[in-house]
Design an enzyme around this catalytic site. Structure first.
Site, PDB file in Angstrom:
ATOM      1  N   ARG A   1      -8.882  38.972  77.270  1.00 28.12           N
ATOM      2  CA  ARG A   1      -9.625  37.760  77.829  1.00 28.12           C
ATOM      3  C   ARG A   1      -9.736  36.802  76.869  1.00 28.12           C
ATOM      4  O   ARG A   1      -9.898  35.313  77.108  1.00 28.12           O
ATOM      5  CB  ARG A   1     -11.144  38.019  78.681  1.00 28.12           C
ATOM      6  CG  ARG A   1     -10.890  39.114  79.568  1.00 28.12           C
ATOM      7  CD  ARG A   1     -12.255  39.538  80.131  1.00 28.12           C
ATOM      8  NE  ARG A   1     -11.977  40.543  81.221  1.00 28.12           N
ATOM      9  CZ  ARG A   1     -12.917  40.790  82.199  1.00 28.12           C
ATOM     10  NH1 ARG A   1     -13.838  40.003  82.200  1.00 28.12           N
ATOM     11  NH2 ARG A   1     -12.737  41.847  83.033  1.00 28.12           N
TER      12      ARG A   1
ATOM     13  N   GLU B   1      -6.382  36.555  89.777  1.00 23.07           N
ATOM     14  CA  GLU B   1      -7.648  35.987  89.826  1.00 23.07           C
ATOM     15  C   GLU B   1      -7.942  34.995  88.661  1.00 23.07           C
ATOM     16  O   GLU B   1      -7.410  35.001  87.587  1.00 23.07           O
ATOM     17  CB  GLU B   1      -8.878  37.045  89.876  1.00 23.07           C
ATOM     18  CG  GLU B   1     -10.154  36.800  90.340  1.00 23.07           C
ATOM     19  CD  GLU B   1     -11.354  37.728  89.910  1.00 23.07           C
ATOM     20  OE1 GLU B   1     -11.181  38.318  88.851  1.00 23.07           O
ATOM     21  OE2 GLU B   1     -12.340  37.781  90.620  1.00 23.07           O
TER      22      GLU B   1
END
Ligand code: 5AD
Length: 481
Positions: free
Chosen positions: A98, A169
């Site tokens: 991330r 997402e």
């Protein structure tokens, strides 16, 4: 950089793409044409958008867990174990990926092999690369989504979409403000325009990819109008880049009427703003997140929280529900605990499915309140951007017009303070610089005053603190003991 809500020019996109694919060695395996062929060959049963469309048509709520571990075989085993208990699958990406720290993720993979157990908090899709990600998709029978929290998710998107994941997402606001401290908002929005443009290119080739802005934001006492405003902005940004299948999200607040009203308002506002921007060729669905704040440690108590969220998702008519587990208070769940959360959820969804919450003036009033709040905020966002919603979003965060409670990002004002009213609905205790109409602010104040009277104390910051911990201590409202 001059940020604009405009479809990225193809030549600019391609130039950027060449750089993106070079940022980590696995990028070189990505070939768009090959990705399109692979996606087109997937059976409909693995297409996320098809499952959502069917659920919308039948008025059913689909269930989806979060799940991800470091190694591919273990990840496959985990998802295969969860598959019989849910409708949609995730691959939750680890924290190093991330942050684009692929070296660290690589170390985590190596140490996980040695340890014989996952030492990462998710699946490092970039490190595993295209072929291994395809092996995940091929080992499953249900659609898989990439779920993460990544301000710069360009390479991750390139690899996973070419690998056959059919939903993605995130968004430039929702994967920045709650997740990063120092990433400038214009930078993350621009990176997400890239992701949306990539999805748009697949759409142009007949490959439907679902896009889901992350609804719950900080997950801590977020009033519906705050997260709805962000969700709609991200929906508009995605549609502009050519996305066609949008799922808008909302995190459970806990009050029955407000949660049902929130999902209804979200859907109606989505259509309102998308159509006003000239979009009519899109599919819209909604996702309800079971309680995203602190959970009780006691697993039986956690199941009650999970059950209430499931009941609300079904009554609100959300297209899907994201499911928590009895291990929520302690960290990443075991696969057994994960499945227990799914089974509890399924039981509740099945029992509530045929039931309809009766039409009522209280519900209509709450829907109308949320709509007026969102319209007021978004009107200011557009004005700040001289009509441009991307620019407006950046300026609105600078001005504190968009303000997410309890979010870590430096560019977020953090002046808005929410608190529960006497029935547990989220209200605005301190608006900061968020431009709500005067009568709306007065309404919030009255509702909070009613709670203060019932608790025999003055409205104060302590109430907010009490509310943050209330559910983990077995209550919805943080009443004094
Ligand atoms: N597996 C399962 N759940 C996860 N979460 C984060 N990473 C994982 C994972 N790898 C969950 C947290 C929290 C939510 C934000 O995501 O437990 O419920």
């Amino acid at each position: 950089m001059q940020l604009r809500n405009q479809k990225l020019a193809m030549e600019d996109f391609l130039r950027e793409r060449a750089e993106v694919l070079q940022t980590w060695p696995t990028g070189k395996d990505v070939d768009f044409e090959d990705g399109v062929r692979y996606q087109l060959a997937l059976p409909a049963s693995k297409r996320f958008s098809a499952a959502l469309a069917e659920a919308e048509r039948d008025g059913r709520t689909l269930s989806q867990p979060r799940a991800g571990v470091a190694l591919v075989d273990e990840h496959i085993k985990l998802l295969q174990f969860l598959e019989p208990s849910c409708d949609l699958l995730p691959s939750t990406i680890d924290a190093y990926t991330r942050l684009n720290h692929y070296e660290k993720a690589a170390e985590g993979v190596a140490r996980s092999v040695e340890a014989g157990t996952s030492l990462l908090n998710g699946f490092p899709a970039v490190n595993h690369g295209l072929a291994e990600c395809r092996r995940v998709v091929e080992s499953l029978t249900k659609p898989v989504q990439v779920r993460h929290g990544t301000p710069d998710a360009r390479l991750l998107g390139e690899i996973t979409l070419a690998a056959g994941f059919t939903a993605y997402e995130g968004g430039g606001i929702s994967y920045n403000i709650p997740y990063a401290k120092k990433v400038p908002l214009d930078v993350s929005i621009r990176h997400w325009q890239y992701c949306d443009r990539l999805v748009g290119l697949y759409e142009e080739r007949g490959v439907r990819i679902n896009r889901e802005p992350f609804g719950p934001l900080s997950g801590t006492l977020v009033p519906p109008f705050v997260s709805h405003s962000v969700a709609i902005i991200e929906g508009l940004l995605a549609l502009e880049q050519g996305c066609k299948c949008i799922t808008l999200g909302y995190g459970q607040a806990g009050n029955l009427v407000q949660d049902i009203a929130a999902i209804r308002a979200l859907r109606e506002l989505g259509h309102e703003f998308f159509r006003a921007a000239g979009h009519d060729d899109y599919a819209l669905s909604t996702v309800f997140h079971q309680w995203m704040g602190g959970f009780p440690e006691n697993e039986s108590m956690a199941f009650a929280v999970i059950g209430w969220g499931s009941a609300m998702a079904a009554l609100a008519g959300a297209t899907k529900v994201i499911v928590k587990t009895p291990h929520e208070a302690s960290g990443i769940p075991t696969k057994e605990a994960n499945r227990q959360g799914l089974d509890a959820t399924r039981q509740m969804l099945n029992m509530v499915r045929e039931q309809v919450f009766p039409a009522s003036p209280v519900l209509d009033q709450e829907v109308e309140l949320i709509k007026r709040e969102v319209r007021a905020v978004l009107a200011r966002v557009f004005a700040l951007g001289d009509g441009d919603v991307a620019l407006g979003a950046v300026r609105a965060f600078e001005a504190g017009v968009l303000d997410v409670p309890f979010a870590p990002a430096a560019c977020n004002a953090g002046k808005l303070l929410p608190v529960r009213d006497n029935e547990g609905a989220m209200r605005v205790y301190e608006p900061g610089r968020v431009p709500l109409p005067d009568d709306v602010l007065a309404y919030h104040k009255d509702k909070i005053a009613a709670r203060a009277r019932a608790e025999n104390r003055a409205p104060a910051f302590q109430m907010v603190v009490d509310d943050i911990y209330a559910i983990s201590k077995s209550r919805l409202i943080g009443r004094p003991r």
